[in-house]
Write a protein that holds these residues in place. Structure first.
Motif, short mmCIF file in Angstrom:
data_model
loop_
_atom_site.label_atom_id
_atom_site.label_comp_id
_atom_site.label_asym_id
_atom_site.label_seq_id
_atom_site.Cartn_x
_atom_site.Cartn_y
_atom_site.Cartn_z
N GLN A 84 8.66 -48.54 -24.41
CA GLN A 84 7.25 -48.16 -24.50
C GLN A 84 6.97 -47.22 -25.67
OE1 GLN A 84 5.33 -50.19 -22.94
NE2 GLN A 84 4.57 -49.12 -21.15
N ASP A 85 7.91 -46.36 -26.00
CA ASP A 85 7.66 -45.36 -27.04
C ASP A 85 8.34 -45.68 -28.37
OD1 ASP A 85 5.92 -43.25 -25.89
OD2 ASP A 85 7.49 -43.16 -24.39
N PHE A 86 9.61 -46.05 -28.35
CA PHE A 86 10.29 -46.30 -29.61
C PHE A 86 9.82 -47.57 -30.29
CE2 PHE A 86 14.08 -43.73 -27.85
CZ PHE A 86 13.47 -42.55 -28.25
N THR A 87 9.24 -48.50 -29.55
CA THR A 87 8.70 -49.71 -30.16
C THR A 87 7.31 -49.47 -30.76
OG1 THR A 87 7.71 -50.40 -28.06
CG2 THR A 87 9.93 -51.21 -28.55
N ALA A 88 6.71 -48.31 -30.47
CA ALA A 88 5.35 -48.03 -30.92
C ALA A 88 5.37 -47.08 -32.12
CB ALA A 88 4.54 -47.47 -29.75
N ASP A 89 4.29 -46.34 -32.29
CA ASP A 89 4.08 -45.61 -33.54
C ASP A 89 4.60 -44.19 -33.57
OD1 ASP A 89 2.24 -44.91 -31.60
OD2 ASP A 89 0.51 -44.84 -32.95
N GLY A 90 4.69 -43.53 -32.41
CA GLY A 90 4.91 -42.09 -32.41
C GLY A 90 6.34 -41.62 -32.55
N MET A 91 7.31 -42.36 -31.99
CA MET A 91 8.69 -41.92 -31.91
C MET A 91 9.64 -42.98 -32.46
SD MET A 91 8.74 -38.85 -30.64
CE MET A 91 10.52 -38.74 -30.43
N LYS A 92 10.70 -42.51 -33.11
CA LYS A 92 11.72 -43.42 -33.63
C LYS A 92 13.10 -42.85 -33.31
CE LYS A 92 8.73 -46.17 -34.97
NZ LYS A 92 8.57 -47.38 -34.15
#
Length: 513
Positions: A84-92
């Motif tokens: 949910q998060d690493f595939t999106a914009d905020g977190m890598k």
């Protein structure tokens, strides 16, 4: 109490056993009567164990797993953050692991990616466990608190199915009614799974307790999941249901008795079990529920000895793995002059503003939103594992969802109330209040990023707003390009894992994979 819930979660584990990860036919090794004879509180323990399946790898510590997947990598909450998060914009993530690399760059997804398998397997481990308990309690008599245990098990089963609906779009619908079937079950469409979860939640919502202990589902937790289901109904079924979402948001906001925590950071600190805002947490404890998959993954993953003092965050390990991108902290403007308390929750010393290389630890700012210290900065000592609970649902989310419903034209919404709810979220963090002319859908999407990033909602939000695939919104390393590039619409769903396809010939792969 928090620790009691954790401890009882390890009782009566012999009730459940699966022969393999995707087996939908758990075996009962002890009768309920035998278990209750050994422990009169066994039902509470079994239900607590179901809750724990969303955060822990298994009952025997952080290196043991309920299923054959890696104990450290495969827990449910870790999967939610990865997908949910690493595939999106905020977190890598920078580790470069095969599979995780493809998530953090939203590129080259395929059915053999182990991180897709982990989440799928976890969901289809939890669901049969709930079914097995339900099959016993539905026919048992004179069992203390059995009705409440039934409602909670049905909620947890629905929660697991929600992630199947959201992430994979289809699967297998298995309940206590077909628990003992030996032939592969038919594929259930996204709409069929949606209808099942909706009917379950609507039935239990007025029946489940109003005031179950912290960490357990109550009427407001069920209402929050219903609201989440309805908020995304147009994506899931093609039919908008914002008015229905509003119905259950009103229950949460107006009747639940929750209040925004005065200190934003308390929601993500070791004492967040005292927060007035958290509606439903996934419980963690540095001693009694050690896991590499609960908030330990978030806290330790954002810390690194190269640029940070780990003990300041109550941690004894830093994994130098996760950093935010300018798509998140850029929403606050100049971090050095911003009055928004949320803008201070990035570690900038020794790090570069631009993520020119997503594998370089010093490119991008680590998020220090989650920590293992208390909200006043105190700590009983640095620990390897986090004792900070994960706020899966909290009131600020409900406030912003209400405003989104209002902007989407939900019947019965009050725009003045919507503005007030958004400004309550902002002013709690000392951010400047907005005016009615500022309140737009694009603004809500940005405010959800400022408020909720790294809490397992971002990919779903971007898809609901039509911003995840295509080129209308580009973020760092989208499509494996530094400044972002368009990605295909098939990425709105993850591929069904190859192992699931092999286990059940009735399942068909999602288009584009």
């Amino acid at each position: 109490m928090k620790k009691i819930l954790i401890l009882t979660g390890f009782l009566a584990l012999t009730l459940f056993s699966c022969s393999n990860d995707l087996d939908t036919e758990p075996k009962v090794q002890l009768s309920l009567e035998e278990i209750l004879a050994n422990d009169p509180n066994a039902i509470e323990g079994i239900v607590s164990r179901l809750y724990a399946s969303f955060a822990l790898s298994g009952p025997n510590g952080p290196t043991e797993s309920d299923i054959s997947d890696d104990a450290g990598e495969s827990p449910f909450l870790r999967g939610i953050i990865n997908l949910q998060d690493f595939t999106a914009d905020g977190m890598k993530n920078r580790w470069g692991d095969d599979g995780l690399d493809q998530l953090t760059t939203t590129s080259n997804w395929d059915a053999n990616n182990k991180f897709f398998r982990y989440l799928y397997n976890r969901a289809y481990y939890t669901i049969p466990q709930c079914n097995n308990l339900l099959s016993i309690l539905n026919t048992a008599t004179d069992i203390p608190d059995s009705e409440e245990a039934i409602y909670e098990a049905r909620f947890l089963r629905s929660l697991a199915y929600f992630y199947i609906i959201d992430i994979f779009g289809k699967g297998v619908l298995v309940t206590e009614e077909n628990l003992n079937e030996t032939t592969p079950l038919p594929e259930a469409s996204r709409e069929e799974l949606f209808n099942f979860v909706e009917s379950e939640l609507l039935e239990i919502q007025p029946l489940i307790s109003l005031n179950n202990d912290y960490g357990r589902a109550n009427r407001y937790v069920v209402s929050m999941l219903l609201a989440k289901l309805y908020m995304n109904a147009e994506v899931y079924t093609g039919t908008s249901r914002y008015t229905d979402a509003l119905t259950y948001l009103n229950v949460v906001i107006d009747e639940g008795g929750y209040a925004l925590a005065t200190n934003f950071v308390q929601n993500f600190s070791g004492d967040n079990d005292n927060s007035s805002e958290i509606i439903f947490p996934l419980i963690a404890d540095a001693v009694f529920s050690q896991s590499f998959g609960n908030t330990t993954y978030i806290v330790n993953g954002n810390l690194g000895t190269e640029t940070m003092n780990l003990s300041d965050f109550g941690a004894s390990e830093g994994w130098s793995g996760h950093r935010a991108t300018e798509a998140w902290y850029g929403l606050f403007g100049d971090l050095g002059t911003s009055v928004d308390a949320r803008a201070s929750l990035f570690w900038t010393t020794g790090h570069n503003y631009v993520m020119a290389d997503y594998k370089a630890w010093t490119d991008g700012y680590p998020s220090i939103k989650f920590r293992n210290t208390d909200s006043d900065g105190s700590s009983s000592g640095a620990t390897q594992f986090s004792g900070t609970d994960f706020p899966l649902y909290r009131l600020a989310d409900a406030n912003l969802m209400y405003a989104e419903c209002a902007l989407q034209g939900a019947a019965g919404t009050d725009m003045t109330k919507a503005l007030s709810l958004v400004n309550a979220v902002r002013t709690r963090s000392n951010a400047t209040p907005i005016t009615m002319s500022d309140l737009t859908l694009d603004y809500i999407l940005d405010e959800r990023a400022r408020e909720l990033n790294l809490e397992g909602h971002r990919r779903t939000d971007l898809i609901r707003f039509g911003k995840f695939t295509g080129s209308s919104y580009l973020w760092p390393w989208k499509g494996n390009v530094q400044n972002g590039t368009s990605i295909s619409t098939n990425y709105n769903l993850f591929p069904i894992p190859e192992s699931a396809l092999n286990a059940n010939p009735n399942l068909e792969q999602n288009p584009g994979y």
